[in-house]
Design an enzyme around this catalytic site. Structure first.
Site, mmCIF file in Angstrom:
data_model
loop_
_atom_site.group_PDB
_atom_site.id
_atom_site.type_symbol
_atom_site.label_atom_id
_atom_site.label_comp_id
_atom_site.label_asym_id
_atom_site.label_seq_id
_atom_site.Cartn_x
_atom_site.Cartn_y
_atom_site.Cartn_z
ATOM 1 N N LYS A 175 -10.568 36.646 12.677
ATOM 2 C CA LYS A 175 -11.076 36.407 11.037
ATOM 3 C C LYS A 175 -12.151 37.496 10.583
ATOM 4 O O LYS A 175 -12.057 38.219 10.568
ATOM 5 C CB LYS A 175 -12.548 35.316 12.454
ATOM 6 C CG LYS A 175 -13.428 34.723 11.097
ATOM 7 C CD LYS A 175 -14.632 34.512 12.537
ATOM 8 C CE LYS A 175 -16.110 33.764 11.791
ATOM 9 N NZ LYS A 175 -16.480 33.378 12.629
ATOM 10 N N SER A 177 -17.827 27.880 12.347
ATOM 11 C CA SER A 177 -17.804 29.350 10.876
ATOM 12 C C SER A 177 -15.810 29.942 10.966
ATOM 13 O O SER A 177 -15.097 30.013 10.068
ATOM 14 C CB SER A 177 -17.987 30.270 10.525
ATOM 15 O OG SER A 177 -17.908 30.808 12.101
ATOM 16 N N SER A 216 -18.815 28.447 17.000
ATOM 17 C CA SER A 216 -17.634 28.557 15.890
ATOM 18 C C SER A 216 -16.968 28.946 16.081
ATOM 19 O O SER A 216 -15.413 29.451 15.747
ATOM 20 C CB SER A 216 -18.732 29.796 14.889
ATOM 21 O OG SER A 216 -19.716 29.103 14.127
#
Length: 487
Positions: free
Chosen positions: A77, A152, A176
């Site tokens: 990420k 997210s 998330s």
């Protein structure tokens, strides 16, 4: 054909059925094929990936032992710092920022000869529940391209669900990792706060953030957790602990274990088909010999409101550093104050601005006691509810989200509806407890997620309960939605 796993590919590499370079090339080809539709990645790391794969092949040729994750392509990420690579956090304000150092989790993975195919898309500064709030692109759910992958960490989830990577890392501030895992039909783990170092994780809510894995099964989840867990002197919130082998927790047995079912998570608003899938999961555990225990957690209903005061307050403080002076984007201004204002106005997106303003408001003079202090008191009560429930139960079972993934654009003008999607996950971050989401069914072709919640630093029990369900509900295993990589 089932999704490829770290443990299965490790065996193929060790037995020389395929080389690490060949495996990496196949996943690069896969990424090139599906990425235009999925939009999971913000960067491409194929050159470094192939070099790392070649190094793994040399070790295998020399008959050296390799780590479980060595040579198996993954993704990171874009909120986790990797030296020499862009770390944008999905924001224009960090569009050209290259990290000068590695996050601790990256250092740990480097020592295991990990391979990353690139940095993945995310809601800007991890603020969002859909990965629609990235400054660069909207990521699509591989199960249905019209739907969000969750957020997210939606890029990390979509990359694995689309077969572009075998595993990935995300971060979880209020769900998330777990919510995108539910939406994309994956296993997603938020470890205990302090189990995995946050050094090199760009902060959103410092008392809430945790790094964790996305994988295709529970065994892979244990493998990645083995790689990234451990004390780190660089992180003052890291918990000193003995090294564990989480693979030892993978026991197909829950006989005599107590699984708590909090009624507060099964109230109005939970989709009927999701409720049915969860009830069937509870019946599965009963048949396997677990005791199902109804529990009450009276303060859970205040958790979401408390979270959306505490998290923006911490974000307001953490994001104050992006002022155009130290690093990142800088706008031209007539004076320094004008430069600050223009930099932040042009550099931040609407969701980040919304949370900064809310956080600044609740921390301001005259409102601190009315909002922030009360939210912190609620946080204590939420933690006490979990402690009381987990005194009598080994784990708790809840929905991961009230429903399956929603359509892209559906909540664009309704941020409150977006926030309500986190209602089942945020309380774990307030309490610092571990949680895992695993698939438990499907609704209209979209995955349904089940959340298991454990005691602090008791990831072993959590993995055992999740593993047992996975091993006994093979009817839930489906091929990857976009087909599998052909080896």
């Amino acid at each position: 054909m089932e999704a490829l796993t770290i443990h299965a590919l490790h065996d193929k590499l060790v037995n020389k059925e395929i080389s690490a370079v060949e495996l990496t090339e196949k996943f690069i080809a896969r990424k090139d094929t599906v990425e235009p539709d999925i939009k999971a990645f913000l960067s491409d790391n194929r050159k470094n990936a192939l070099e790392a794969a070649a190094a793994v092949d040399k070790k295998i040729a020399a008959r050296e032992a390799i780590a479980d994750m060595a040579g198996v392509p993954g993704a990171i990420k874009d909120v986790i710092c990797v030296a020499g690579q862009n770390t944008t956090c999905g924001s224009k304000i960090l569009e050209h920022f290259k990290s000068p150092y590695n996050a601790t989790v990256i250092e740990k993975l480097n020592a295991l000869d990990y391979i990353s195919l690139g940095k993945t898309n995310m809601d800007e500064f991890a603020m969002g529940s859909s990965t629609e709030n990235s400054a660069y692109q909207i990521t699509h759910n591989p199960w249905n391209l019209d739907y969000v992958p969750g957020g997210s960490s939606g890029g990390s989830a979509a990359a694995v669900a689309a077969g572009e990577a075998v595993w990935s890392l995300g971060s979880d501030t209020g769900g998330s990792i777990r919510q995108p895992a539910a939406y994309c039909g994956l296993v997603g783990l938020k470890p205990t706060y302090g189990l995995v170092s946050r050094y090199g994780l760009v902060a959103y809510g410092s008392s809430l953030d945790q790094i964790g894995p996305f994988t295709n099964d529970v065994e892979d989840c244990a493998i990645v957790l083995n790689a990234i867990a451990g004390h780190d002197a660089k992180d003052s919130t890291s918990i000193p602990q003995e090294k564990k082998d989480y693979k030892k927790a993978l026991i197909n047995d829950v006989k005599g274990m107590k699984i708590g079912v909090p009624e507060e998570f099964f109230v109005e608003g939970l989709d009927d088909q999701c409720r049915k899938a969860l009830e069937e999961a509870i019946d599965t555990y009963k048949k396997l010999g677990a005791e199902i225990v109804p529990v009450k957690m009276p303060h859970m209903k205040y958790g979401l409101a408390a979270y959306y005061i505490i998290a923006p307050a911490e974000a307001s403080s953490n994001l104050a550093r992006y002022d155009g002076v130290g690093f990142g984007f800088r706008a031209d201004g007539t004076d320094i104050v004008d430069m600050y204002r223009k930099t932040r106005t042009e550099g931040f997106g609407p969701e980040v601005k919304r949370r900064i303003m809310l956080g600044t408001y609740v921390l301001s003079s005259g409102y601190y006691d009315a909002y922030y202090l009360r939210a912190m008191k609620v946080r204590t009560l939420v933690k006490q509810d979990f402690d009381n429930a987990l005194r009598t139960c080994d784990v708790l079972l809840t929905p991961t989200a009230p429903d399956t993934a929603f359509k892209i654009g559906q909540n664009d003008n309704n941020p409150l509806a977006m926030y309500l999607g986190d209602v089942c996950t945020v309380t774990l971050n307030l309490a610092g407890l571990p949680g895992i989401s695993i698939p438990c069914g499907f609704k209209n072709g979209l995955p349904i997620g089940m959340q298991l919640i454990g005691k602090a630093l008791d990831e072993e029990t959590l993995l055992r309960v999740a593993y047992t369900f996975e091993q006994n509900r093979t009817d839930l295993k489906k091929p990857l939605p976009m087909g599998e990589v052909e080896l």
